[in-house]
Motif scaffolding. Structure first.
Motif, mmCIF file in Angstrom:
data_model
loop_
_atom_site.group_PDB
_atom_site.id
_atom_site.type_symbol
_atom_site.label_atom_id
_atom_site.label_comp_id
_atom_site.label_asym_id
_atom_site.label_seq_id
_atom_site.Cartn_x
_atom_site.Cartn_y
_atom_site.Cartn_z
ATOM 1 N N ALA A 10 0.820 -1.230 0.000
ATOM 2 C CA ALA A 10 0.000 0.000 0.000
ATOM 3 C C ALA A 10 0.841 1.262 0.000
ATOM 4 N N SER A 11 2.139 1.130 0.317
ATOM 5 C CA SER A 11 2.934 2.348 0.511
ATOM 6 C C SER A 11 4.411 2.103 0.239
ATOM 7 N N GLY A 12 5.119 3.190 -0.009
ATOM 8 C CA GLY A 12 6.580 3.203 0.006
ATOM 9 C C GLY A 12 7.288 2.143 -0.842
ATOM 10 N N VAL A 31 0.001 -7.886 -0.531
ATOM 11 C CA VAL A 31 -0.616 -7.988 0.795
ATOM 12 C C VAL A 31 -0.405 -6.669 1.546
ATOM 13 N N ASP A 32 -1.447 -6.193 2.205
ATOM 14 C CA ASP A 32 -1.295 -5.040 3.115
ATOM 15 C C ASP A 32 -2.525 -4.992 4.012
ATOM 16 N N ARG A 33 -2.366 -4.371 5.185
ATOM 17 C CA ARG A 33 -3.554 -4.191 6.036
ATOM 18 C C ARG A 33 -4.345 -2.972 5.583
ATOM 19 N N SER A 156 13.710 -1.374 20.085
ATOM 20 C CA SER A 156 12.881 -2.455 19.517
ATOM 21 C C SER A 156 13.045 -2.562 18.000
ATOM 22 N N TYR A 157 13.164 -1.424 17.318
ATOM 23 C CA TYR A 157 13.274 -1.466 15.846
ATOM 24 C C TYR A 157 14.604 -2.091 15.423
ATOM 25 N N LEU A 158 15.710 -1.633 16.048
ATOM 26 C CA LEU A 158 17.020 -2.208 15.729
ATOM 27 C C LEU A 158 17.026 -3.717 16.010
ATOM 28 N N PRO A 189 18.202 5.528 5.017
ATOM 29 C CA PRO A 189 16.976 6.338 5.051
ATOM 30 C C PRO A 189 16.395 6.603 3.656
ATOM 31 N N VAL A 190 15.172 6.146 3.465
ATOM 32 C CA VAL A 190 14.495 6.235 2.166
ATOM 33 C C VAL A 190 13.275 7.138 2.313
ATOM 34 N N GLU A 191 13.051 7.994 1.328
ATOM 35 C CA GLU A 191 11.913 8.910 1.400
ATOM 36 C C GLU A 191 10.580 8.206 1.187
ATOM 37 N N THR A 192 9.990 7.775 2.311
ATOM 38 C CA THR A 192 8.652 7.178 2.330
ATOM 39 C C THR A 192 7.949 7.774 3.544
ATOM 40 N N PRO A 193 6.656 7.475 3.734
ATOM 41 C CA PRO A 193 5.950 8.074 4.889
ATOM 42 C C PRO A 193 6.603 7.785 6.247
HETATM 43 P P1 NAI Z 1 5.721 2.406 4.618
HETATM 44 O O1 NAI Z 1 5.152 2.771 5.935
HETATM 45 O O2 NAI Z 1 5.670 3.382 3.506
HETATM 46 O O3 NAI Z 1 5.055 1.042 4.125
HETATM 47 C C1 NAI Z 1 4.876 -0.039 5.002
HETATM 48 C C2 NAI Z 1 3.614 -0.787 4.595
HETATM 49 O O4 NAI Z 1 3.495 -1.934 5.452
HETATM 50 C C3 NAI Z 1 2.344 0.048 4.776
HETATM 51 O O5 NAI Z 1 1.573 0.029 3.595
HETATM 52 C C4 NAI Z 1 1.633 -0.647 5.920
HETATM 53 O O6 NAI Z 1 0.210 -0.594 5.837
HETATM 54 C C5 NAI Z 1 2.134 -2.077 5.797
HETATM 55 N N1 NAI Z 1 1.989 -2.793 7.065
HETATM 56 C C6 NAI Z 1 2.484 -2.417 8.270
HETATM 57 N N2 NAI Z 1 2.089 -3.274 9.211
HETATM 58 C C7 NAI Z 1 1.353 -4.226 8.596
HETATM 59 C C8 NAI Z 1 0.651 -5.383 9.049
HETATM 60 N N3 NAI Z 1 0.613 -5.716 10.354
HETATM 61 N N4 NAI Z 1 0.011 -6.153 8.157
HETATM 62 C C9 NAI Z 1 0.001 -5.804 6.846
HETATM 63 N N5 NAI Z 1 0.624 -4.717 6.360
HETATM 64 C C10 NAI Z 1 1.290 -3.933 7.224
HETATM 65 O O7 NAI Z 1 7.222 1.966 4.910
HETATM 66 P P2 NAI Z 1 8.491 1.804 3.918
HETATM 67 O O8 NAI Z 1 9.390 2.935 4.158
HETATM 68 O O9 NAI Z 1 8.056 1.490 2.548
HETATM 69 O O10 NAI Z 1 9.184 0.535 4.590
HETATM 70 C C11 NAI Z 1 9.131 -0.757 4.040
HETATM 71 C C12 NAI Z 1 10.092 -1.633 4.816
HETATM 72 O O11 NAI Z 1 11.410 -1.124 4.701
HETATM 73 C C13 NAI Z 1 9.788 -1.715 6.302
HETATM 74 O O12 NAI Z 1 10.007 -3.041 6.752
HETATM 75 C C14 NAI Z 1 10.795 -0.764 6.906
HETATM 76 O O13 NAI Z 1 11.094 -1.084 8.243
HETATM 77 C C15 NAI Z 1 11.976 -0.968 5.986
HETATM 78 N N6 NAI Z 1 12.919 0.138 5.985
HETATM 79 C C16 NAI Z 1 12.533 1.396 5.592
HETATM 80 C C17 NAI Z 1 13.427 2.445 5.601
HETATM 81 C C18 NAI Z 1 13.046 3.841 5.206
HETATM 82 O O14 NAI Z 1 13.844 4.759 5.427
HETATM 83 N N7 NAI Z 1 11.850 4.091 4.646
HETATM 84 C C19 NAI Z 1 14.811 2.243 6.050
HETATM 85 C C20 NAI Z 1 15.121 0.905 6.434
HETATM 86 C C21 NAI Z 1 14.192 -0.100 6.397
#
Ligand code: NAI
Length: 258
Positions: A10-12, A31-33, A156-158, A189-193
């Motif tokens: 759904a995102s990023g 898959v997404d919630r 917790s995240y680390l 760090p990646v530009e996402t929400p």
């Molecule tokens: P995001 O917040 O844009 O996207 C995460 C997605 O996961 C959302 O659509 C959310 O609804 C879904 N989600 C979360 N919990 C869920 C659940 N219980 N069941 C189903 N869906 C669920 O985040 P982003 O930035 O795209 O991150 C993706 C992955 O990359 C994550 O695992 C994040 O920890 C990791 N990451 C991101 C970084 C960043 O700077 N954006 C840096 C390092 C790692």
């Protein structure tokens, strides 16, 4: 066409990866919630934070691809601003349980990619401690024990992302005879929400200084390209490793002391 399951679409980064793989001719089971409109593939709405949700998702994957799947990208995750229990449930057990639930669907030659994080390189928890949590048969007991540990709760995240790398190595070893590869990707760090959450969790100055050092933040496509590579047969000899995709940030920080 190859069937690939991607969580977090759904995102990023998950959204970007789904679009990239669809454009390359894969059939993506997303898959997404959170709901997704007009998904190019098959979309399954579900929650990865508890075993019931994971099993419902796995059932729907089986219905969608009865002949089996060719890959799984565990991209869904939550930042460290969420309560520690939520972070550990989704980032660790959500990944572990989905891998185990779809294991019978994974065909020889398939590939699993799990999203860890470059922040996990800042300190390394004891591998035995990571394994004790991530591989616990009794999830409830492991959680109670972890939540009583101030160091784990405070990081917790680390901790969750180090567990992801450990699980990736563990499953790589476990599945090697079945021709199923498992790797992790550790973005900077990646530009996402969730970048705003990272600023709150790790400090705004620290996160912003990364972009100053590197010239920019990462874009979702920087990560999606690497996930797509690891999922592809071109990465056929890449197994059980972590691919750091952080623009050089960890190298920069680790050599600053020399
Ligand atoms: P995001 O917040 O844009 O996207 C995460 C997605 O996961 C959302 O659509 C959310 O609804 C879904 N989600 C979360 N919990 C869920 C659940 N219980 N069941 C189903 N869906 C669920 O985040 P982003 O930035 O795209 O991150 C993706 C992955 O990359 C994550 O695992 C994040 O920890 C990791 N990451 C991101 C970084 C960043 O700077 N954006 C840096 C390092 C790692």
């Amino acid at each position: 066409s190859p069937q690939i399951v991607i969580t977090g679409v759904a995102s990023g980064i998950g959204k970007e990866t789904a679009q990239l793989l669809s454009s390359r001719g894969y059939h993506v089971i997303g898959v997404d919630r959170a709901p997704v409109e007009d998904f190019a593939g098959t979309f399954i709405q579900g929650d990865l934070s508890d075993p019931t949700g994971v099993n419902q998702i796995a059932d729907k994957i089986r219905e969608t691809a009865p002949a089996g799947i060719d890959g799984l990208a565990n991209i869904a995750g939550v930042p460290g601003t969420a309560p520690a229990e939520v972070v550990l449930n989704i980032n660790v057990f959500g990944v572990r349980d989905l891998i185990q639930a779809v294991r019978p669907q994974l065909q020889r030659g398939s590939s699993i990619v799990n999203l860890a994080s470059a922040v996990a390189y800042q300190w390394r928890a004891d591998k035995a401690q990571l394994a004790e949590f991530a591989l616990a048969a009794d999830r409830q007991q492991a959680m109670t024990q972890a939540l009583a540990d101030d160091h784990i709760v405070g990081h917790s995240y680390l901790f969750s992302k180090q567990c992801v790398s450990l699980l990736s190595e563990y499953f790589a070893a476990e599945f090697v005879a079945d021709g199923i590869r498992v790797n992790s990707v550790s973005p900077g760090p990646v530009e996402t929400p969730i970048l705003e959450d990272f600023k709150n969790d790790h400090g705004c100055d620290k996160v912003n200084s990364a972009a100053t050092t590197l010239g920019r933040f990462g874009a979702p496509a920087d990560i999606a390209q690497c996930i797509a590579y690891l999922l592809s047969p071109e990465a056929g000899w890449v197994n059980g490793t972590d691919l750091r995709v952080d623009g050089g940030l960890t190298a920069y920080r680790e050599t600053a002391q020399f």
